[in-house]
Write a protein that holds these residues in place. Structure first.
Motif, mmCIF file in Angstrom:
data_model
loop_
_atom_site.group_PDB
_atom_site.id
_atom_site.type_symbol
_atom_site.label_atom_id
_atom_site.label_comp_id
_atom_site.label_asym_id
_atom_site.label_seq_id
_atom_site.Cartn_x
_atom_site.Cartn_y
_atom_site.Cartn_z
ATOM 1 N N MET A 30 0.752 -1.332 0.238
ATOM 2 C CA MET A 30 0.456 0.090 0.155
ATOM 3 C C MET A 30 0.876 1.579 -0.131
ATOM 4 S SD MET A 30 -2.601 0.738 2.300
ATOM 5 C CE MET A 30 -4.858 0.185 1.716
ATOM 6 N N SER A 31 0.823 2.723 -1.136
ATOM 7 C CA SER A 31 1.390 3.009 -1.214
ATOM 8 C C SER A 31 0.949 4.077 0.645
ATOM 9 C CB SER A 31 1.655 3.872 -2.143
ATOM 10 O OG SER A 31 -0.264 4.667 -2.447
ATOM 11 N N ASP A 32 1.977 5.349 0.571
ATOM 12 C CA ASP A 32 1.575 6.552 1.549
ATOM 13 C C ASP A 32 0.063 7.208 0.941
ATOM 14 O OD1 ASP A 32 3.699 5.982 2.750
ATOM 15 O OD2 ASP A 32 4.617 7.638 2.418
ATOM 16 N N GLU A 33 0.283 7.394 -0.330
ATOM 17 C CA GLU A 33 -1.057 8.046 -0.884
ATOM 18 C C GLU A 33 -2.066 7.128 -0.554
ATOM 19 O OE1 GLU A 33 -0.571 11.538 -1.483
ATOM 20 O OE2 GLU A 33 1.314 10.911 -1.329
ATOM 21 N N ASP A 34 -1.798 5.605 -0.389
ATOM 22 C CA ASP A 34 -3.155 5.296 -0.237
ATOM 23 C C ASP A 34 -3.631 5.398 1.455
ATOM 24 O OD1 ASP A 34 -3.965 4.465 -2.823
ATOM 25 O OD2 ASP A 34 -2.250 2.633 -2.644
ATOM 26 N N ILE A 35 -2.696 5.263 1.785
ATOM 27 C CA ILE A 35 -2.494 5.493 3.499
ATOM 28 C C ILE A 35 -3.049 6.208 4.067
ATOM 29 C CG2 ILE A 35 -1.189 4.720 5.709
ATOM 30 C CD1 ILE A 35 0.710 3.094 4.651
ATOM 31 N N LYS A 36 -2.780 7.202 3.037
ATOM 32 C CA LYS A 36 -2.963 8.886 3.964
ATOM 33 C C LYS A 36 -4.766 8.907 3.334
ATOM 34 C CE LYS A 36 1.195 10.662 2.680
ATOM 35 N NZ LYS A 36 1.863 11.750 1.576
ATOM 36 N N THR A 37 -4.665 8.683 2.612
ATOM 37 C CA THR A 37 -6.345 8.676 1.833
ATOM 38 C C THR A 37 -7.077 7.745 2.779
ATOM 39 O OG1 THR A 37 -6.319 8.794 -0.172
ATOM 40 C CG2 THR A 37 -7.962 8.088 0.251
ATOM 41 N N ILE B 192 -8.734 14.132 1.225
ATOM 42 C CA ILE B 192 -9.504 13.374 0.387
ATOM 43 C C ILE B 192 -8.919 13.425 -0.781
ATOM 44 C CG2 ILE B 192 -11.229 11.730 -0.571
ATOM 45 C CD1 ILE B 192 -12.284 11.482 3.422
ATOM 46 N N ASP B 193 -9.264 14.305 -1.152
ATOM 47 C CA ASP B 193 -9.603 14.494 -2.833
ATOM 48 C C ASP B 193 -7.884 15.235 -3.207
ATOM 49 O OD1 ASP B 193 -12.515 13.994 -3.118
ATOM 50 O OD2 ASP B 193 -13.015 16.112 -2.862
ATOM 51 N N TYR B 194 -7.565 15.966 -2.187
ATOM 52 C CA TYR B 194 -6.294 15.966 -2.289
ATOM 53 C C TYR B 194 -5.115 14.116 -3.161
ATOM 54 C CZ TYR B 194 -1.326 18.158 -2.394
ATOM 55 O OH TYR B 194 -0.230 18.531 -2.410
ATOM 56 N N PHE B 195 -5.147 13.650 -1.916
ATOM 57 C CA PHE B 195 -3.999 12.540 -1.982
ATOM 58 C C PHE B 195 -5.129 11.595 -2.837
ATOM 59 C CE2 PHE B 195 -3.766 13.206 3.303
ATOM 60 C CZ PHE B 195 -3.489 14.054 3.238
ATOM 61 N N GLU B 196 -5.916 11.555 -3.570
ATOM 62 C CA GLU B 196 -6.649 10.781 -4.545
ATOM 63 C C GLU B 196 -6.013 11.355 -5.574
ATOM 64 O OE1 GLU B 196 -10.795 9.662 -3.913
ATOM 65 O OE2 GLU B 196 -10.172 7.993 -2.723
ATOM 66 N N GLY B 197 -5.839 12.505 -6.071
ATOM 67 C CA GLY B 197 -5.490 13.296 -6.858
ATOM 68 C C GLY B 197 -6.511 14.129 -8.326
ATOM 69 N N ARG B 198 -7.918 14.330 -6.832
ATOM 70 C CA ARG B 198 -8.977 15.232 -7.634
ATOM 71 C C ARG B 198 -8.482 16.318 -7.512
ATOM 72 N NH1 ARG B 198 -11.714 11.045 -5.469
ATOM 73 N NH2 ARG B 198 -12.506 11.772 -3.849
ATOM 74 N N SER B 199 -7.762 16.808 -6.209
ATOM 75 C CA SER B 199 -7.514 18.431 -6.313
ATOM 76 C C SER B 199 -5.918 18.310 -5.832
ATOM 77 C CB SER B 199 -8.158 19.085 -4.832
ATOM 78 O OG SER B 199 -7.791 19.998 -5.085
ATOM 79 N N VAL B 200 -5.294 19.319 -6.495
ATOM 80 C CA VAL B 200 -3.874 19.981 -6.860
ATOM 81 C C VAL B 200 -4.049 21.117 -6.045
ATOM 82 C CG1 VAL B 200 -4.003 18.709 -8.553
ATOM 83 C CG2 VAL B 200 -4.282 21.458 -8.926
ATOM 84 N N GLU B 201 -4.621 22.073 -4.953
ATOM 85 C CA GLU B 201 -4.752 22.252 -4.124
ATOM 86 C C GLU B 201 -3.979 22.484 -3.090
ATOM 87 O OE1 GLU B 201 -8.276 26.300 -2.978
ATOM 88 O OE2 GLU B 201 -8.486 24.335 -4.436
ATOM 89 N N ARG B 202 -2.628 22.798 -3.223
ATOM 90 C CA ARG B 202 -1.907 22.192 -2.203
ATOM 91 C C ARG B 202 -1.487 23.375 -1.283
ATOM 92 N NH1 ARG B 202 3.150 20.075 -0.552
ATOM 93 N NH2 ARG B 202 4.311 21.292 0.605
ATOM 94 N N ARG B 203 -1.796 24.620 -1.790
ATOM 95 C CA ARG B 203 -1.794 25.634 -0.376
ATOM 96 C C ARG B 203 -2.561 25.610 0.379
ATOM 97 N NH1 ARG B 203 0.305 28.575 2.227
ATOM 98 N NH2 ARG B 203 -0.381 30.371 3.115
ATOM 99 N N ARG B 204 -3.837 25.208 0.570
ATOM 100 C CA ARG B 204 -5.188 24.475 1.064
ATOM 101 C C ARG B 204 -4.080 23.015 2.779
ATOM 102 N NH1 ARG B 204 -10.588 22.571 -1.071
ATOM 103 N NH2 ARG B 204 -10.969 23.306 1.485
ATOM 104 N N LEU B 205 -4.125 22.931 1.598
ATOM 105 C CA LEU B 205 -2.641 21.668 3.528
ATOM 106 C C LEU B 205 -2.764 23.194 4.465
ATOM 107 C CD1 LEU B 205 -0.447 19.499 1.342
ATOM 108 C CD2 LEU B 205 -2.603 19.111 2.371
ATOM 109 N N PHE B 206 -1.851 24.347 4.139
ATOM 110 C CA PHE B 206 -1.828 25.404 5.201
ATOM 111 C C PHE B 206 -2.311 26.032 6.011
ATOM 112 C CE2 PHE B 206 2.124 24.386 2.065
ATOM 113 C CZ PHE B 206 3.098 24.157 2.526
ATOM 114 N N LYS C 150 8.261 11.953 4.815
ATOM 115 C CA LYS C 150 7.485 10.447 4.591
ATOM 116 C C LYS C 150 6.202 10.890 5.809
ATOM 117 C CE LYS C 150 10.142 8.180 1.705
ATOM 118 N NZ LYS C 150 10.283 7.004 1.303
ATOM 119 N N ILE C 151 5.419 9.486 5.691
ATOM 120 C CA ILE C 151 5.203 9.551 7.049
ATOM 121 C C ILE C 151 4.980 8.759 7.884
ATOM 122 C CG2 ILE C 151 2.463 10.545 6.621
ATOM 123 C CD1 ILE C 151 1.981 7.884 5.931
#
Length: 100
Positions: free
Chosen positions: A1-8, A41-55, A93-94
């Protein structure tokens, strides 16, 4: 399982726990947390590329100041979701051990 899958998976679990305890939070608090988890969830699944919102996430603040400590399961799930978001925004990394 990838890190992105785990994050999701971590964020989906937190959302599920949030949905189960809908009445435990004030409506505006619930809505804010729900929207943030859905964004993650959208970000980790690639449906959102709005990285700024992480902050701009406030989940960590809500956990510390707004949620009753008796809501331990919800607090744990939200802490994990916030952890994966912070690690992502830092480009780190997580640590899977911290997620259980």
């Amino acid at each position: 399982m990838s890190d992105e899958d785990i994050k999701t998976a971590v964020c989906k679990e937190a959302l599920s726990i949030l949905l189960d305890g809908r009445g435990a939070l004030a409506p505006e608090l619930y809505d804010s947390i729900e929207a943030q988890l859905k964004y993650l969830i959208d970000y980790f699944e690639g449906r959102s590329v709005e990285r700024r919102r992480l902050f701009d996430l406030t989940i960590g603040h809500y956990v510390v100041r707004e949620i009753d400590p008796r809501e331990a399961k919800l607090i744990d799930a939200l802490n994990k979701a916030f952890y994966v978001a912070v690690q992502t925004r830092k480009g780190l990394k997580i640590d899977r051990k911290l997620l259980g």
